[in-house]
Design a protein around this motif. Sequence first.
Motif, PDB file in Angstrom:
ATOM      1  N   VAL A  44       0.863  -1.184   0.000  1.00 55.82           N
ATOM      2  CA  VAL A  44       0.000   0.000   0.000  1.00 55.82           C
ATOM      3  C   VAL A  44       0.895   1.229   0.000  1.00 55.82           C
ATOM      4  O   VAL A  44       1.807   1.347   0.827  1.00 55.82           O
ATOM      5  CB  VAL A  44      -0.928   0.034   1.224  1.00 55.82           C
ATOM      6  N   VAL A  45       0.645   2.139  -0.939  1.00 52.18           N
ATOM      7  CA  VAL A  45       1.370   3.404  -0.982  1.00 52.18           C
ATOM      8  C   VAL A  45       0.516   4.444  -0.273  1.00 52.18           C
ATOM      9  O   VAL A  45      -0.538   4.843  -0.773  1.00 52.18           O
ATOM     10  CB  VAL A  45       1.668   3.837  -2.434  1.00 52.18           C
ATOM     11  N   ALA A  46       0.976   4.883   0.901  1.00 52.39           N
ATOM     12  CA  ALA A  46       0.234   5.878   1.690  1.00 52.39           C
ATOM     13  C   ALA A  46       0.833   7.256   1.426  1.00 52.39           C
ATOM     14  O   ALA A  46       2.013   7.486   1.713  1.00 52.39           O
ATOM     15  CB  ALA A  46       0.326   5.537   3.173  1.00 52.39           C
ATOM     16  N   PRO A  47       0.062   8.190   0.885  1.00 50.98           N
ATOM     17  CA  PRO A  47       0.621   9.496   0.525  1.00 50.98           C
ATOM     18  C   PRO A  47       0.997  10.368   1.713  1.00 50.98           C
ATOM     19  O   PRO A  47       1.795  11.293   1.575  1.00 50.98           O
ATOM     20  CB  PRO A  47      -0.500  10.135  -0.305  1.00 50.98           C
ATOM     21  N   GLU A  48       0.425  10.077   2.860  1.00 53.43           N
ATOM     22  CA  GLU A  48       0.776  10.839   4.059  1.00 53.43           C
ATOM     23  C   GLU A  48       0.628   9.940   5.292  1.00 53.43           C
ATOM     24  O   GLU A  48       0.076   8.845   5.219  1.00 53.43           O
ATOM     25  CB  GLU A  48      -0.052  12.123   4.177  1.00 53.43           C
ATOM     26  N   LEU A  49       1.147  10.414   6.426  1.00 54.41           N
ATOM     27  CA  LEU A  49       1.307   9.540   7.585  1.00 54.41           C
ATOM     28  C   LEU A  49      -0.024   9.089   8.183  1.00 54.41           C
ATOM     29  O   LEU A  49      -0.131   7.960   8.682  1.00 54.41           O
ATOM     30  CB  LEU A  49       2.157  10.230   8.654  1.00 54.41           C
ATOM     31  N   ASP A  50      -1.041   9.938   8.173  1.00 53.20           N
ATOM     32  CA  ASP A  50      -2.325   9.538   8.751  1.00 53.20           C
ATOM     33  C   ASP A  50      -2.928   8.352   7.999  1.00 53.20           C
ATOM     34  O   ASP A  50      -3.494   7.437   8.611  1.00 53.20           O
ATOM     35  CB  ASP A  50      -3.302  10.718   8.740  1.00 53.20           C
TER      36      ASP A  50
END
Length: 424
Positions: free
Chosen positions: A155-161
């Motif tokens: 999974v590529v998460a664009p930001e930490l949340d």
Amino acid sequence: MRVLVVGGGAREDALSWRLAQSPSVERVFAAPGNAGTALRGENWPISATDGKALAAHAKNQAIDLVVVGPETALAAGVADRLREAGLATFGPNRSGSRLESSKIFAKRFMERHQIPTARSRVVRSLEHARKALEDWSTAGVVIKADGLAAGKGVVVAPELDSARAVLADWYDNARVPGGGNEVLLEERLEGREMSVFAICDGRAMVPFVAACDYKRAGDGDTGPNTGGMGAYSPPLGFPDDAMEIVRERIVAPTLRGLLAEDENYIGVLYIGLMWTAKGPKVIEFNARFGDPETQVLMPRVRGDFGRLLKSAADGALEIDAATIDHQACVGVTLATKDYPRTSSPVAGLPATFTLPEHCQAFWGNTLRTDGLTVDAAGGRVLTVTALGANVEEARVRAYGAIGSLRSQFDVTGQLTYRGDIAAL
């Protein structure tokens, strides 16, 4: 030669298609095979992970070469069982296939041997993951389950949340893809992706061909990750000497590392790269040909592909046995509705159909039923490919071929596909 291809997806259909055209190959078998492999050879009703049964039947049928396709078979030690039975086998042992079956093993291997890759942290619980993200130094996180997850464990998460939300879902609901509790957190690299396929005979490792694939389900790289919705070859937008750079910076240290660790790696090494401002960095290793990349690579192969793979299996690579054509190839994968969220079966697809010149189609996990129709288990059903003088021409031909299928069976009603493969 009598050649056995282990597996039953579109990758194995493409491999058997090319092998059947090799001058050195007399007959091709597949286990378990699919509707496509049944057209050009004999399917054996043996699971791809049943190494004992595969070895026994291959010996009985005087098989000269076994080509192992799926990662699940390699991780199950099928290549080990085949070699123990004295069968020439193209595919690494279970030990070597850890480069794919364990993301953490591969990362540590790269670190030991100074192979350029993304910085990372290993976590084993939600609390551990939250602490690791407290001082995360880059925007975005790539979250990777350690084990095999059929192309769906990243999974590529664009930001930490959003990264925290994914990790909470995985750990709180015991849903880490592939099982276990170890997860790799990587910095998100910026650049362009490509995949390089190197042929290995245990002593030599030679880059053979490259491709680009599309993993997201929807146009514009939207939606969840899949096993792959299409591909094209050769890659565009990279330096003219890209393959030589990859050979020097990645292939050479990888081979040195394998030899230093007494790993007799025989088969293909799939090197997934991100081409950054500082050059190529490894995103992942796979221990086999990719799917859907193989479907666009095989139409470009010329010469004796069977002889190439047999020479590698014998430990004496003849890299000139096969070459790569100058033409480009584009492949578009047709999948069932809502893939990869669901994988609904489809019945009654035509077993044979007509495609325009320069085009070829490869079946995924399917079964030829009454000789006239095909049943698909669901997921990725068919990959339609086309050759062209360049990527744009191949792309136009591939989508034109899909359009021609509408008059032969209801593609729009049963299957879906991305409309932007190779739209550069």
